[in-house]
Write a protein that holds these residues in place. Structure first.
Motif, mmCIF file in Angstrom:
data_model
loop_
_atom_site.group_PDB
_atom_site.id
_atom_site.type_symbol
_atom_site.label_atom_id
_atom_site.label_comp_id
_atom_site.label_asym_id
_atom_site.label_seq_id
_atom_site.Cartn_x
_atom_site.Cartn_y
_atom_site.Cartn_z
ATOM 1 N N SER A 112 28.073 35.457 8.392
ATOM 2 C CA SER A 112 28.049 35.268 6.941
ATOM 3 C C SER A 112 26.625 35.036 6.476
ATOM 4 N N VAL B 263 29.141 33.380 -0.877
ATOM 5 C CA VAL B 263 28.941 33.632 0.545
ATOM 6 C C VAL B 263 29.545 34.998 0.853
ATOM 7 N N PHE C 235 30.834 37.539 3.831
ATOM 8 C CA PHE C 235 31.343 37.555 5.199
ATOM 9 C C PHE C 235 31.525 38.998 5.647
ATOM 10 N N ASN D 27 30.959 29.896 -2.591
ATOM 11 C CA ASN D 27 30.423 29.222 -1.408
ATOM 12 C C ASN D 27 30.582 27.712 -1.526
ATOM 13 N N SER E 164 29.299 28.875 3.916
ATOM 14 C CA SER E 164 28.376 29.715 4.686
ATOM 15 C C SER E 164 27.989 29.031 5.995
ATOM 16 N N VAL F 135 39.036 34.796 4.123
ATOM 17 C CA VAL F 135 37.879 35.296 3.376
ATOM 18 C C VAL F 135 38.161 36.618 2.672
#
Length: 102
Positions: A17, A28, A30, A41, A51, A71
């Motif tokens: 990430s 964030v 991924f 995030n 993160s 995610v």
């Protein structure tokens, strides 16, 4: 709403990430098996940065208290009706673009 360039695709290896701030929004990114997913995030529990969490498949665990999120959808695993905001992602010429509301 425009897409904003963030990283190159090779900057985020599968299973990893990277945090990014777009305007005032902390996001964030991924990489799940080559697909990039973007979400807030900040854990819903205490606001810890996801993160810094460990990604296992498509699930990240909050580094502060272990809350786990999918995610790909932002859903909190123990209460899927709750979750984090996700953001549209576009890959263009090896670059990652994220769409954030103005």
């Amino acid at each position: 709403m425009n897409f904003v360039e963030t990283y190159s695709l090779h900057d985020i290896a599968p299973g990893k990430s990277r945090p990014v701030r777009i305007g005032t929004t902390d996001i964030v990114l991924f990489n799940v098996d080559g697909a990039i997913h973007a979400l807030e995030n900040a854990c819903l529990h205490g606001g810890a940065a996801l993160s810094g969490g460990r990604l296992c498949g498509k699930v990240v665990a909050c580094p502060a208290h272990g809350w786990r999120y999918d995610v790909t959808s932002g859903a909190l695993l123990i209460a899927p009706e709750k979750g984090l905001k996700t953001f549209p992602v576009r890959i263009d010429d090896g670059k990652i673009f994220v769409q954030v509301e103005a």
